[in-house]
Design an enzyme around this catalytic site. Sequence first.
Site, mmCIF file in Angstrom:
data_model
loop_
_atom_site.group_PDB
_atom_site.id
_atom_site.type_symbol
_atom_site.label_atom_id
_atom_site.label_comp_id
_atom_site.label_asym_id
_atom_site.label_seq_id
_atom_site.Cartn_x
_atom_site.Cartn_y
_atom_site.Cartn_z
ATOM 1 N N LYS A 14 0.840 -1.203 0.000
ATOM 2 C CA LYS A 14 0.000 0.000 0.000
ATOM 3 C C LYS A 14 0.877 1.257 0.000
ATOM 4 O O LYS A 14 0.575 2.238 -0.695
ATOM 5 C CB LYS A 14 -0.951 -0.023 1.205
ATOM 6 C CG LYS A 14 -2.031 -1.090 1.063
ATOM 7 C CD LYS A 14 -2.853 -1.319 2.327
ATOM 8 C CE LYS A 14 -3.787 -2.524 2.110
ATOM 9 N NZ LYS A 14 -4.633 -2.810 3.274
ATOM 10 N N GLN A 58 -4.644 -1.435 9.481
ATOM 11 C CA GLN A 58 -4.497 -2.776 8.896
ATOM 12 C C GLN A 58 -4.964 -3.830 9.898
ATOM 13 O O GLN A 58 -4.554 -3.825 11.057
ATOM 14 C CB GLN A 58 -3.024 -2.995 8.507
ATOM 15 C CG GLN A 58 -2.762 -4.287 7.745
ATOM 16 C CD GLN A 58 -3.420 -4.317 6.365
ATOM 17 O OE1 GLN A 58 -3.551 -3.307 5.699
ATOM 18 N NE2 GLN A 58 -3.830 -5.489 5.945
ATOM 19 N N ASP A 81 -11.059 2.354 3.668
ATOM 20 C CA ASP A 81 -11.343 0.914 3.578
ATOM 21 C C ASP A 81 -12.848 0.650 3.463
ATOM 22 O O ASP A 81 -13.251 -0.472 3.161
ATOM 23 C CB ASP A 81 -10.863 0.210 4.862
ATOM 24 C CG ASP A 81 -9.518 -0.475 4.710
ATOM 25 O OD1 ASP A 81 -9.217 -0.940 3.603
ATOM 26 O OD2 ASP A 81 -8.792 -0.555 5.716
HETATM 27 N N1 GUN Z 1 -6.669 -7.074 6.299
HETATM 28 C C1 GUN Z 1 -6.926 -7.882 5.249
HETATM 29 N N2 GUN Z 1 -7.442 -7.159 4.225
HETATM 30 C C2 GUN Z 1 -7.505 -5.885 4.651
HETATM 31 C C3 GUN Z 1 -7.946 -4.668 4.033
HETATM 32 O O1 GUN Z 1 -8.388 -4.619 2.884
HETATM 33 N N3 GUN Z 1 -7.823 -3.560 4.796
HETATM 34 C C4 GUN Z 1 -7.348 -3.588 6.059
HETATM 35 N N4 GUN Z 1 -7.307 -2.451 6.738
HETATM 36 N N5 GUN Z 1 -6.950 -4.678 6.655
HETATM 37 C C5 GUN Z 1 -7.023 -5.823 5.944
#
Ligand code: GUN
Length: 246
Positions: A14, A58, A81
Amino acid sequence: MGDDPASRVYVNNKKKACEAVGFMSEEYALPEHTSQEELLNLVNTLNKRDDINGILVQLPLPKHLDDKAVIEAIDPKKDVDAFHAVNVGKIMLGEYDFLPCTPAGVMEMLHSYNIEVSGKNCVVIGRSNIVGKPMAMLLLHENGTVTICHSRTRNLAEACAQADILVAAVGIPKFVKAHMVKEGAVVIDVGMDRDENGKLCGDVDFENVKDKCSFITPVPGGVGPMTIATLMKNTLKAAKLQNNVK
Ligand code: GUN
């Protein structure tokens, strides 16, 4: 939070994507033992900063933390998200600002290959808040006939074998085998699993299934990059909304 190896990879990807598109990003790698209060304080600080347009925590969080409370603390306008209850509700209503990243990435793939969803039997395996539930909702918005399968589903293999579009989001390595797939089906693999040798693989047994499909996504290199692309789109949208830019 903590040192989950998968989270480490996702966060690095990211950050790289932000750099590639020209977004400033800041990472707060907090130690495992960080308290709920410390984490909430950080979220609140970022909520208040005008130079921060998107906030992403995350997941998963260490067990002593309440992930629901942390997500609800994020300003919905910065919730790139789309995990906050306000944004989840908007997705249900089909009037969303932010698309849920992984499901939207999957829809984008279907669109770009001109795969029609309307009227198709769509089966989603998995009912998580992050993928399964919003995935079903986006397919429904495009007039798919949607079934959500999960660990309590009876005759899961038969249900999957009815799917014109099968989305696997169960988190079990190579779970989907050829007998669960209809001839000519579109198979989308959302899994990020490890096989018996510790190698990254998906929820679909790719080699076993691929000859039956009209389309199939690989892991890695399938849905994952699409999730990140949607996150970038959401962040740009958040910045525009917060600055009244069209
Ligand atoms: N953990 C697994 N997939 C994701 C996601 O798309 N966003 C976040 N914040 N955590 C995750």
